[in-house]
Design an enzyme around this catalytic site. Structure first.
Site, mmCIF file in Angstrom:
data_model
loop_
_atom_site.group_PDB
_atom_site.id
_atom_site.type_symbol
_atom_site.label_atom_id
_atom_site.label_comp_id
_atom_site.label_asym_id
_atom_site.label_seq_id
_atom_site.Cartn_x
_atom_site.Cartn_y
_atom_site.Cartn_z
ATOM 1 N N GLY A 1 0.865 -1.417 -0.061
ATOM 2 C CA GLY A 1 -0.394 0.279 -0.475
ATOM 3 C C GLY A 1 1.143 1.237 0.102
ATOM 4 O O GLY A 1 1.730 1.054 -0.229
ATOM 5 N N GLY B 1 1.320 4.897 2.051
ATOM 6 C CA GLY B 1 1.219 5.572 3.396
ATOM 7 C C GLY B 1 0.981 7.313 3.128
ATOM 8 O O GLY B 1 1.227 7.331 1.446
ATOM 9 N N SER B 2 1.386 7.717 4.084
ATOM 10 C CA SER B 2 0.966 9.823 4.203
ATOM 11 C C SER B 2 2.533 10.361 3.013
ATOM 12 O O SER B 2 2.716 11.106 1.933
ATOM 13 C CB SER B 2 0.888 10.054 4.743
ATOM 14 O OG SER B 2 1.478 10.140 5.521
ATOM 15 N N PHE B 3 3.365 9.362 3.229
ATOM 16 C CA PHE B 3 4.377 9.508 2.943
ATOM 17 C C PHE B 3 5.751 8.466 1.734
ATOM 18 O O PHE B 3 6.740 8.575 1.533
ATOM 19 C CB PHE B 3 5.811 10.782 3.208
ATOM 20 C CG PHE B 3 5.859 9.984 4.883
ATOM 21 C CD1 PHE B 3 7.168 9.093 4.982
ATOM 22 C CD2 PHE B 3 4.671 10.088 5.886
ATOM 23 C CE1 PHE B 3 7.372 8.320 5.742
ATOM 24 C CE2 PHE B 3 5.324 9.354 6.757
ATOM 25 C CZ PHE B 3 6.185 8.512 7.174
ATOM 26 N N GLY B 4 4.447 7.851 1.388
ATOM 27 C CA GLY B 4 5.825 6.760 0.310
ATOM 28 C C GLY B 4 4.688 5.007 0.697
ATOM 29 O O GLY B 4 3.938 5.108 0.886
ATOM 30 N N VAL C 1 4.094 0.893 1.044
ATOM 31 C CA VAL C 1 4.580 -0.059 2.550
ATOM 32 C C VAL C 1 4.559 -1.173 2.190
ATOM 33 O O VAL C 1 3.824 -1.219 1.362
ATOM 34 C CB VAL C 1 2.633 0.465 3.477
ATOM 35 C CG1 VAL C 1 3.449 -0.407 4.530
ATOM 36 C CG2 VAL C 1 2.607 2.098 3.205
ATOM 37 N N LYS D 1 7.167 1.182 6.905
ATOM 38 C CA LYS D 1 7.449 2.296 5.695
ATOM 39 C C LYS D 1 8.624 3.003 4.990
ATOM 40 O O LYS D 1 9.084 3.427 6.018
ATOM 41 C CB LYS D 1 6.023 3.391 6.758
ATOM 42 C CG LYS D 1 5.048 3.386 6.696
ATOM 43 C CD LYS D 1 4.440 3.817 7.187
ATOM 44 C CE LYS D 1 3.183 4.311 7.239
ATOM 45 N NZ LYS D 1 2.898 6.015 8.081
ATOM 46 N N ASP E 1 -5.942 13.611 9.086
ATOM 47 C CA ASP E 1 -6.023 12.831 8.234
ATOM 48 C C ASP E 1 -7.168 11.588 8.698
ATOM 49 O O ASP E 1 -6.384 10.381 7.797
ATOM 50 C CB ASP E 1 -4.557 12.288 7.606
ATOM 51 C CG ASP E 1 -5.417 12.305 6.142
ATOM 52 O OD1 ASP E 1 -6.408 12.528 5.044
ATOM 53 O OD2 ASP E 1 -4.081 11.760 5.666
#
Ligand SMILES: *[C@@H]1O[C@H](CO)[C@@H](O)[C@H](O)[C@H]1NC(C)=O
Ligand SMILES: *[C@@H]1O[C@H](CO)[C@@H](O)[C@H](O)[C@H]1NC(C)=O
Length: 946
Positions: free
Chosen positions: A631, A633-636, A638, A652, A749
């Protein structure tokens, strides 16, 4: 002689008969009541400018101008009809004081106390007032204005606790407190008596007149006690919805014998609804429930049944075992007059949503009938400040007429204590401190103070008090007494030396005379008596001086030691907290991860100070060189991995090596190492090698909530109970972020893809990449609001002002997704593309079924869905202040779960749209059924309850 429905034929004879009866009634009822009853009514037009008589009711209204000087009268723009009492309202300042009306009562008489509120302005800013209403020290209601032209009515039935009551307004969270009318109505003898009236008031939640001809409510003079009987035609949100098909309205003009306990008005009993298809059912929301309630149903046969016709029915829900067998058998009186039957529950627990239904028995020829219902909530009476304390304070207030502080009214301690007193937290509250330094008090010290034995401090210095010190022998807790700078005289009473708790006594600059009692000089005491020329000090003066010197030296020494101690502590503290701040890469790890005991304190958990690097090589091995991407994540990305010890992890990677990205990484590391909660995804370790920022989390087997809701296969795992539990879990995680950490943390978020599910489908909140501390410098707000489209709080978006309520909004969207199984943004929702507008309009219509995920329809209890929908809609209120706290959401989910689990053995599969769906059952946690059987007199065949 029967009027069928609203437009049935009205024959001349009917008209004459009705006319005659009306005249008869007015002669019989109105005249005596005008004489006796009205005299005992108090009707206050708050903000009104004159006294007058209401032409419609004949009631005398008085302006509150002579009653209160506080607040100001405000002319109402948006008047509700021409009623004079709603031309103005009285508005009080939005401060931390309370504003009260004192109403005279006769102790132990029963009354209706009613306060009404018409704001009357359309507020452009959309911030209508929200504040608290109290009766004495008891919280009565929260007044929340959502529409400027609606009259909000709060009504309490009480047995007067003393010779007066206080109705107080306070604690505005938005706008300013205001009030339009205040009414006091005395009830007759045993009306509304309950077994609990020593400790509970009854807050009226619903009083409905069924089959009413118009949507007007009925009150005085039709009801001699001026109860307000709301018409069942009056439209309110989620109120009396889900009406069974075949429900018809009937009425009569014949007299009805209403000599039962509560004397409901004849006019209300003359109309009813009947279930011509054998069933009557309704659903309504009960404000401030779940709670224990007193509930009445009123049944009076008003159709002329033929001799071969019968009307027997029983209650089907709420399901009460005792009641399920009870058959109401209303038989027409042989004399041709109608008799009222008034069964009631003395103490029954209702949920927030009440569904009730009556069904005819198989041997009955007619369907069920219902004339009226009345439901009141038991509200525990909060203890008032003890009376001897109140008397003392009132005596002090009488000594400085004209000053502001003497206008303080209501209970001195609750709600919002008077500024010049301090109260104990006991029940009843006691006054522990009086601060009246320099308040222009004149006269002698009131003797009433001698009974205030909870006092520890009394400050009366700097006034113009005269006379002697009264007998304070009872004040055994008094530690500090300030009487300096007054005009007191006489000798010092000897008992002062024996007050057991006295530590400080100041009497300087008065006119005291005589000898100082030796006990005062020989005990350990700070005692200042300068400036009393006529006071003689006897032989013990030296001892006394010595004492003062010694106590001063001792005090100085203690002070020095304390300052040193503080400095030392401060230094240690500084050293401690500077450690993790500068060393982001030193991430701490809980040595033994055992966080799931659920008994976490309110403080954020600091992990054990074990630093832990997970080597890049170790991570590469675990993830087999980042082979399995699971998946974003908010900055890269996973990745999935398995550590050497077999532990499954999610890894992550920070792709963004810019400064901004690094900062986010640092934020997340710092936050995650600081907090630990079983509903937050735990961090296992991190790594910052070779310019990689890597975070290692516990692997969550079931992925994101988003995948489950919007995937037709996975969705099957999400039954309703699972959904509620997921919501509860996630809400707990967020509640912990908001209130459990200090300072609180705002997630920023919240969305379904940030709610992860473990192997048992329990939820944990993840991704704190955007989080920020609640108290972070808000002047540095980034120019763009952060968050995800569809979940973004519009208030935050518009104002850039971030608060916990921003997360609450997003969580509301998550709840709507859970109920509907739909995405937050989609063209299916019509012009707005937005789930909020779509859901809100369906909920307004009372149509929960169309909003539900089709997978759920037919297999769940509608009440529990309602409970969740209700709070979801509150979460997405436009204004943060109107939204609930996370804690309230947690409670709502627990409620919903209770409702859903409740009477599982009875839950039938319901099909959408059928009458069954509208009458699903309700959980009754406790119930106690009381059926009041009317007297069996010669003239009436008694209705039976078997
Ligand atoms: C009602 O019943 C419940 C449960 O039996 C009890 O706890 C409560 O004190 C009773 N009375 C009131 C007024 O709630
Ligand atoms: C006390 O009284 C004087 C004169 O009557 C007035 O000027 C002063 O403001 C008063 N002080 C307080 C605290 O009420």
């Amino acid at each position: 002689m029967l009027l069928h429905g609203e437009d049935g034929p009205l024959r001349l004879i009917d008209f004459i008969s009705q006319y005659c009866q009306t005249v008869f009634f007015w002669v019989l009822l109105f005249i005596p009541f005008v004489v006796c009853q009205v005299a005992e009514f108090i009707s206050i037009d708050c903000g009104g400018i004159s006294n007058y008589t209401d032409q419609n009711t004949g009631l005398a209204w008085i302006s509150d101008a002579g009653i209160t000087t506080q607040g100001k009268a405000i002319e109402v723009e948006n008047r509700n009809g021409d009623l004079q009492q709603y031309q103005r309202r009285r508005e009080f300042p939005a401060d931390d004081k309370k504003y009260c009306y004192n109403l005279p009562t006769e102790e132990r008489r029963r009354y209706i106390v009613r306060a009404t509120f018409l704001y009357g302005s359309t507020d452009n800013l959309g911030t209508y007032p929200k504040f608290e209403l109290y009766l004495d020290a008891t919280k009565w209601a929260t007044v929340t204005v959502v529409d400027g032209s609606t009259i909000y009515v709060k009504e309490m039935i009480i047995r007067a606790p003393s010779d007066a009551i206080d109705v107080c307004l306070c604690c505005a969270t938005t706008g300013a407190p205001f009030i339009s009318t205040l009414e006091l109505r005395q009830l007759n003898l045993s009306m509304y008596a309950t077994d609990f009236e020593d400790t509970f008031y009854l807050k009226v939640t619903a009083r409905v007149n069924f089959g009413a001809p118009t949507d007007d409510s009925i009150r005085y003079p039709d009801d001699p006690y001026d109860r307000i009987w709301e018409s069942d035609l009056f439209k309110r949100q989620n109120y009396l919805v889900g009406v069974a098909s075949g429900t018809e309205r009937i009425s009569t003009s014949k007299d009805i014998d209403v000599n039962t306990r509560e004397y409901p008005p004849v006019k209300v009993m003359q109309t009813a609804v009947v279930g011509t298809k054998g069933r009557l059912s309704y659903r309504l929301n009960l404000e401030d429930f779940p709670a224990n309630a007193r509930a009445y149903a009123y049944f009076a046969e008003i159709e002329n049944l033929r001799s071969n016709e019968t009307r027997k029915f029983k209650m089907e829900s709420p399901y009460v075992p005792d009641y399920s067998n009870a058959v109401v058998n209303i038989v027409e009186n042989a004399n041709g007059s109608y008799k009222l039957y008034e069964p009631s529950y003395m103490n029954v627990t209702f949920d927030f949503v009440l569904s009730f239904s009556f069904v005819k028995t198989p041997d009955s020829s007619k369907g069920p009938l219902l004339n009226a219902i009345e439901i009141s909530k038991y509200v525990p009476i909060a203890s008032k400040t003890s009376i001897q304390d109140v008397n003392g304070l009132k005596a002090l207030q009488a000594m400085s007429p004209g000053s502001l502080w003497v206008e303080d009214a209501g209970d001195p301690c609750n709600p919002a204590h008077w500024e010049w007193v301090i109260c104990s937290g006991t029940s009843p509250p006691r006054i522990t401190k009086i601060s009246l330094s320099g308040k222009n008090l004149t006269g002698i010290i009131p003797s009433e103070l001698q009974n205030m034995d909870g006092l520890t401090e009394l400050w009366l210095d700097g006034n113009s008090l005269t006379g002697t010190i009264p007998d304070f022998t009872n004040l055994i807790n008094l530690q500090i007494l300030h009487l300096e700078n007054n005009r007191l005289s006489g000798s010092l009473p000897p008992y002062l030396g024996n007050l057991p708790s006295l530590q400080q006594l100041y009497i300087q600059n008065n006119y005291f005379s005589g000898e100082i009692p030796p006990a005062l000089l020989s005990r350990k005491l700070i005692f200042n008596f300068e400036g009393n020329p006529k006071l003689t000090q006897g032989t013990q003066q030296r001892a006394h001086l010595k004492l003062i010197v010694w106590s001063s030296v001792a005090a100085l020494a203690v002070l020095i030691v304390m300052i040193f101690g503080c400095l030392l502590l401060l230094r240690n503290f500084r050293r401690k907290i500077s450690l993790p701040k500068s060393n982001v890469e030193v991430v701490s790890l809980r040595a033994n991860s055992n966080p799931s005991t659920g008994s976490l304190g309110r403080e954020g958990h600091f992990m054990d100070e074990v630093t832990c690097h997970i080597k890049l090589s170790e991570i590469e091995t675990a993830t087999t060189n980042f082979a399995k991407n699971i998946g974003e994540g908010s900055f890269g990305p996973v990745y999935y991995g398995k550590m050497r010890d077999g532990k499954e992890v999610a890894v992550k990677i920070m792709a963004d090596t810019s400064r901004q990205g690094k900062k986010q990484f640092a934020t997340e590391v710092a936050l995650l190492s600081r907090i630990h909660h079983r509903n937050l995804v735990p961090l296992i370790g991190n790594c910052e090698e070779a310019n990689h920022g890597i975070l290692v989390y516990e692997y969550m087997h079931n992925g994101t909530l988003r995948d489950h809701i919007h995937d037709p296969i996975k969705k099957k795992k999400l039954d309703w109970l699972t959904r509620i539990r997921i919501a509860e879990d996630a809400a707990k995680g967020l509640e912990y972020l908001h209130t459990g950490c200090s300072p609180g943390i705002i997630h920023r978020d919240v969305k379904t893809s940030n709610i992860l599910l473990d192997v048992n489908m329990r939820a944990k909140v993840s991704d704190f990449g955007l989080s920020r501390k609640a108290d972070e410098d808000l002047s540095n707000i980034s120019s763009v609001a952060r968050g995800t489209a569809g979940y973004l709080d519009p208030e935050y978006f518009a104002s850039q002002h971030l608060s916990e309520k921003t997360d609450v909004y997003s969580f509301g969207i998550v709840l709507l997704e859970l109920i509907s199984g739909r995405k937050p943004v989609s063209e299916d929702y019509g012009a707005e593309w937005n789930i909020v507008h779509w859901a809100r309009s369906l909920i307004r219509k009372g149509d929960i079924v169309s909003m539900m995920d089709p997978l759920l329809v037919g297999s769940v209890k509608l009440e529990s869905v309602w409970r969740v929908a209700e709070i979801a809609i509150q979460c997405v209120e436009l204004h943060g202040a109107s939204r609930p706290k996370m804690q309230e959401i947690v409670l709502a989910m627990q409620d919903a779960m209770k409702i859903e689990k409740g009477t599982d053995q009875d839950s039938q599969n319901i099909s959408p749209g059928s009458t069954k769906a509208q009458s699903s059952r309700i959980t009754l946690l406790t119930s106690f059924l009381e059926i009041e059987s009317p007297d069996v007199s010669n003239h009436s065949i008694a209705p039976s309850a078997r």
